[in-house]
Write a protein that holds these residues in place. Structure first.
Motif, short mmCIF file in Angstrom:
data_model
loop_
_atom_site.label_atom_id
_atom_site.label_comp_id
_atom_site.label_asym_id
_atom_site.label_seq_id
_atom_site.Cartn_x
_atom_site.Cartn_y
_atom_site.Cartn_z
N ARG A 103 0.62 9.97 -10.44
CA ARG A 103 2.09 10.03 -10.40
C ARG A 103 2.63 8.86 -9.59
O ARG A 103 3.63 8.24 -9.97
CB ARG A 103 2.56 11.36 -9.81
CG ARG A 103 4.05 11.49 -9.77
CD ARG A 103 4.64 11.50 -11.17
NE ARG A 103 6.09 11.49 -11.09
CZ ARG A 103 6.87 10.78 -11.89
NH1 ARG A 103 6.35 10.06 -12.85
NH2 ARG A 103 8.16 10.80 -11.74
N ALA A 104 1.98 8.53 -8.48
CA ALA A 104 2.40 7.39 -7.66
C ALA A 104 2.32 6.10 -8.46
O ALA A 104 3.22 5.26 -8.41
CB ALA A 104 1.55 7.31 -6.40
N ARG A 105 1.25 5.93 -9.23
CA ARG A 105 1.09 4.73 -10.07
C ARG A 105 2.22 4.65 -11.10
O ARG A 105 2.79 3.58 -11.33
CB ARG A 105 -0.26 4.75 -10.77
CG ARG A 105 -0.49 3.64 -11.76
CD ARG A 105 -0.53 2.25 -11.21
NE ARG A 105 -1.57 2.10 -10.22
CZ ARG A 105 -1.63 1.07 -9.38
NH1 ARG A 105 -0.74 0.11 -9.43
NH2 ARG A 105 -2.60 0.99 -8.49
N ALA A 106 2.58 5.77 -11.71
CA ALA A 106 3.66 5.79 -12.70
C ALA A 106 4.99 5.40 -12.05
O ALA A 106 5.78 4.64 -12.63
CB ALA A 106 3.76 7.16 -13.35
N ILE A 107 5.23 5.88 -10.85
CA ILE A 107 6.46 5.54 -10.14
C ILE A 107 6.49 4.05 -9.80
O ILE A 107 7.50 3.37 -10.00
CB ILE A 107 6.63 6.43 -8.89
CG1 ILE A 107 6.96 7.86 -9.32
CG2 ILE A 107 7.70 5.88 -7.96
CD1 ILE A 107 6.91 8.89 -8.23
N LEU A 108 5.37 3.53 -9.29
CA LEU A 108 5.31 2.09 -8.98
C LEU A 108 5.52 1.25 -10.24
O LEU A 108 6.25 0.25 -10.20
CB LEU A 108 3.98 1.73 -8.34
CG LEU A 108 3.82 2.07 -6.86
CD1 LEU A 108 2.44 1.65 -6.37
CD2 LEU A 108 4.91 1.40 -6.03
N ASN A 109 4.90 1.65 -11.34
CA ASN A 109 5.08 0.91 -12.59
C ASN A 109 6.54 0.90 -13.04
O ASN A 109 7.04 -0.10 -13.55
CB ASN A 109 4.20 1.49 -13.69
CG ASN A 109 2.74 1.17 -13.48
OD1 ASN A 109 2.38 0.25 -12.74
ND2 ASN A 109 1.87 1.93 -14.12
N TYR A 118 0.85 -1.19 0.00
CA TYR A 118 0.00 0.00 0.00
C TYR A 118 0.89 1.24 0.00
O TYR A 118 1.81 1.34 0.80
CB TYR A 118 -0.88 0.05 1.24
CG TYR A 118 -2.02 -0.93 1.21
CD1 TYR A 118 -3.25 -0.58 0.67
CD2 TYR A 118 -1.88 -2.20 1.73
CE1 TYR A 118 -4.30 -1.48 0.64
CE2 TYR A 118 -2.93 -3.11 1.71
CZ TYR A 118 -4.13 -2.74 1.16
OH TYR A 118 -5.16 -3.64 1.13
N LEU A 119 0.58 2.17 -0.89
CA LEU A 119 1.28 3.44 -0.94
C LEU A 119 0.25 4.55 -0.76
O LEU A 119 -0.63 4.72 -1.60
CB LEU A 119 2.01 3.59 -2.28
CG LEU A 119 2.83 4.87 -2.47
CD1 LEU A 119 3.90 5.00 -1.40
CD2 LEU A 119 3.46 4.87 -3.86
N ALA A 120 0.36 5.26 0.35
CA ALA A 120 -0.55 6.38 0.63
C ALA A 120 0.13 7.67 0.21
O ALA A 120 1.28 7.93 0.60
CB ALA A 120 -0.90 6.41 2.11
N VAL A 121 -0.58 8.45 -0.60
CA VAL A 121 -0.05 9.71 -1.12
C VAL A 121 -1.11 10.80 -1.00
O VAL A 121 -2.29 10.51 -0.84
CB VAL A 121 0.41 9.55 -2.60
CG1 VAL A 121 1.57 8.58 -2.71
CG2 VAL A 121 -0.73 9.12 -3.49
N PRO A 122 -0.72 12.06 -1.10
CA PRO A 122 -1.70 13.14 -1.00
C PRO A 122 -2.70 13.12 -2.17
O PRO A 122 -2.42 12.54 -3.22
CB PRO A 122 -0.83 14.41 -1.07
CG PRO A 122 0.55 13.99 -0.74
CD PRO A 122 0.66 12.57 -1.20
N ASP A 153 -5.07 7.58 -2.27
CA ASP A 153 -4.82 9.00 -2.52
C ASP A 153 -6.00 9.88 -2.08
O ASP A 153 -6.10 11.03 -2.46
CB ASP A 153 -4.46 9.26 -3.97
CG ASP A 153 -5.63 9.03 -4.93
OD1 ASP A 153 -6.72 8.64 -4.49
OD2 ASP A 153 -5.43 9.25 -6.13
N GLY A 154 -6.87 9.33 -1.29
CA GLY A 154 -7.99 10.10 -0.79
C GLY A 154 -9.18 10.13 -1.73
O GLY A 154 -10.20 10.74 -1.44
#
Length: 105
Positions: free
Chosen positions: A80-86, A70-74, A102-103
């Motif tokens: 952007r978080a998905r692109a980094i994980l990919n 799990y990655l929690a981001v603002p 991401d809320g």
């Protein structure tokens, strides 16, 4: 078992994984699943240290069945978080379930 890197958990902190301490770690005993969770601010999400940390967590989970990261981001940073994980995912991480919080779930 649920462990968190938070003062309310006292000494029950997550184990170090690849030299990094996750924000949340969960597993049942005996282990049939494992969960690692990490929260990032937007600037921290883009750092090289975070890339090394996330990769270490994914490597750890890659050898565990039924694992989830799990990655929690603002808000507004989920894409952007998905692109980094990919970018960080390798074939060995294929069975690790990836969840972004991401809320706006």
């Amino acid at each position: 078992m649920l462990l968190a890197d938070h003062p309310a958990f006292g000494a029950n902190r997550p184990p170090s994984i690849g030299g990094f301490l996750p924000d949340v770690f969960a597993s049942d005993l005996p282990a049939t699943f494992e969960v690692v969770g990490e929260a990032k601010t937007f600037p921290d999400l883009e750092s090289e240290r975070s890339a090394r940390q996330i990769r270490a967590f994914l490597d750890h989970l890659a050898v565990r069945p039924a694992s989830t990261f799990y990655l929690a981001v603002p808000p507004f940073t989920g894409a952007r978080a998905r692109a980094i994980l990919n970018r960080l995912c390798e074939p060995a991480h294929a069975h690790v379930r990836l969840e972004i919080i991401d809320g706006f779930a």
